[in-house]
Design a protein around this motif. Structure first.
Motif, mmCIF file in Angstrom:
data_model
loop_
_atom_site.group_PDB
_atom_site.id
_atom_site.type_symbol
_atom_site.label_atom_id
_atom_site.label_comp_id
_atom_site.label_asym_id
_atom_site.label_seq_id
_atom_site.Cartn_x
_atom_site.Cartn_y
_atom_site.Cartn_z
ATOM 1 N N ALA A 228 0.817 -1.220 0.000
ATOM 2 C CA ALA A 228 0.000 0.000 0.000
ATOM 3 C C ALA A 228 0.854 1.274 0.000
ATOM 4 O O ALA A 228 0.653 2.154 -0.852
ATOM 5 C CB ALA A 228 -0.966 -0.014 1.185
ATOM 6 N N THR A 232 1.073 4.228 -3.000
ATOM 7 C CA THR A 232 0.651 5.616 -2.799
ATOM 8 C C THR A 232 1.833 6.575 -2.647
ATOM 9 O O THR A 232 1.840 7.667 -3.227
ATOM 10 C CB THR A 232 -0.244 5.716 -1.559
ATOM 11 N N ASP A 233 2.849 6.183 -1.872
ATOM 12 C CA ASP A 233 3.957 7.103 -1.589
ATOM 13 C C ASP A 233 5.033 7.085 -2.668
ATOM 14 O O ASP A 233 5.526 8.139 -3.077
ATOM 15 C CB ASP A 233 4.596 6.751 -0.237
ATOM 16 N N GLU A 239 -5.248 6.235 -3.448
ATOM 17 C CA GLU A 239 -5.506 5.093 -2.572
ATOM 18 C C GLU A 239 -6.417 4.059 -3.223
ATOM 19 O O GLU A 239 -6.357 2.873 -2.892
ATOM 20 C CB GLU A 239 -6.125 5.575 -1.261
ATOM 21 N N VAL A 242 -4.802 0.905 -4.517
ATOM 22 C CA VAL A 242 -4.228 -0.122 -3.630
ATOM 23 C C VAL A 242 -4.933 -1.471 -3.789
ATOM 24 O O VAL A 242 -4.276 -2.489 -4.027
ATOM 25 C CB VAL A 242 -4.248 0.347 -2.165
#
Length: 398
Positions: A228, A232-233, A239, A242
């Motif tokens: 996850a 996202t990062d 999100e 994911v």
């Protein structure tokens, strides 16, 4: 493959869904039961520890039970503790139910693996294992995202009731699909003593295969657990991506298990020798290129295929190598699998505190896989000796 294997896979699907789905439900559980998210995380840790310790413990307890009775008992206990979990307002009670559920899950999987090996020809254990592990991969593809959606639309308790409902066809499948007295396929009462089966753990070859299997599966779960934040990062995706990435990984893992099911019985050495380095290259590529969304999606899928093909092949090698432990061999395979599932995320979590950022778990996967290959490749003939079946294939090809 016998229908009984598919019916056992239904139960594996229900139990694997319960094992993996909780991660997405922890914030809601923490709020509802008035505990911190960190405390709620103990539910996942308790389940993991219960799986590792429960496999040999429960297999030892159930080794003299008829297979059908043992499997049915584990399914019913698993279902009952989910009813309690769905109804309780106490975090302590919920924590206890997770431990008991893990013990039942571990016991079921250990007995199911041992039973599966008796339902097929001696040279088809890898294919039988692939059918059972398909239940786990389908849980990743459908069960875990489905549980997350159900928890979002209703509440976390609804997911527990869904597991209870899944256990009903699984219980019926055990009753209908597993012989009451499987004397033709296996043993109601083992001819090898428990001490004799435990003595197999002194076999250096079995220990070697279990360690390599744990390292490879640890590499897989190290990245899977922290996908996850990578999505996202690192990749900068929303999100909503994911669950889509998790499903993509799950589809790849399902294909990997199916591939291993066809090749791991006759060509385990080649699969390890070729697939292992490919998996290592894949982890390195993912760690370096995860910031590129398209590349991320491709690599997540291919790593799902390759990692589960390699991992399930090694778990099958545990079953083969533990032939002298007909009732405990499934427990040894389960323990190796879950040692990886527990240890991999621990190493990955440590990487997050080492300044490596979100891709740290992928580097951890690469490290674990590199250690596994450094041990396995020089000893490949010990881990996966040539079989008579593979020699026949070679002669026919020539």
């Amino acid at each position: 493959m016998p229908l009984a294997l598919t019916l056992l896979a239904v139960a594996v699907f229900a139990m694997s869904t319960s094992e993996f789905m909780l991660a997405g439900l922890l914030p809601d559980i923490a709020t509802d039961l008035d505990v911190s998210v960190g405390a709620a995380g103990l539910l996942t840790s308790a389940y993991a520890v219960g799986m590792v310790l429960g496999a040999p413990l429960m297999a030892g307890i159930a080794r003299r039970w008829p297979a059908r009775g043992g499997l049915l008992g584990f399914v019913l206990v698993f279902s009952a503790v989910h009813v309690v979990g769905a109804l309780t307002a106490s975090f302590s009670v919920l924590l206890i139910t997770r431990v008991v559920a893990a013990l039942a899950n571990a016991g079921f999987l250990a007995v199911a693996l041992a039973t599966a090996a008796t339902l097929v020809a001696p040279n088809q254990k890898g294919r039988a294992l692939a059918v059972l592990l398909a239940g786990t991969t389908v849980a990743i593809v459908a069960g875990v995202p489905g549980g997350a959606v159900l928890g979002t639309l209703v509440d976390w308790r609804a997911t527990f009731w869904a597991i209870v409902m899944l256990c009903l066809p699984a219980a019926l499948g055990v009753v209908w699909g597993i012989p009451a007295r499987p004397g033709a396929e296996g043993h109601d009462h083992p001819t090898v003593s428990l001490r004799g089966e435990l003595r197999q753990l002194l076999n250096p070859r079995l220990v070697l295969v279990m360690v390599v299997a744990a390292l490879v599966n640890g590499a897989t779960f190290a990245t899977f657990t922290f996908l996850a934040p990578i999505v996202t990062d690192t990749a900068g995706l929303a999100e909503l991506w994911v669950p889509a990435v998790l499903v993509l990984f799950g589809v790849g893992s399902f294909l990997g298990v199916r591939i291993a099911g066809r090749l791991s019985d006759q060509r385990p050495g080649e699969l390890i020798a070729i697939g292992g380095p490919l998996v290592l290259v894949g982890w390195i590529a993912l760690a370096v290129l995860a910031a590129h969304p398209i590349v991320l999606l491709v690599l997540v899928f291919t790593q799902g295929v390759l990692s589960f093909a390699l991992g399930s092949t090694l778990i099958a090698r545990v079953i083969y190598t533990a032939a002298g432990a007909p009732t405990m061999g499934g427990a040894y395979a389960t323990a190796a699998l879950n040692l990886g599932a527990v240890g991999g995320p621990v190493v990955a979590g440590a990487s997050l505190h080492a300044g490596l950022g979100a891709p740290g778990p992928v580097w951890a996967s690469g490290l674990l896989l590199a250690i596994a290959l450094a041990v396995a490749l020089p000893l490949l003939g010990v881990i996966a000796p040539r079989t008579e079946a593979s020699r026949r294939v070679d002669r026919s090809a020539a």
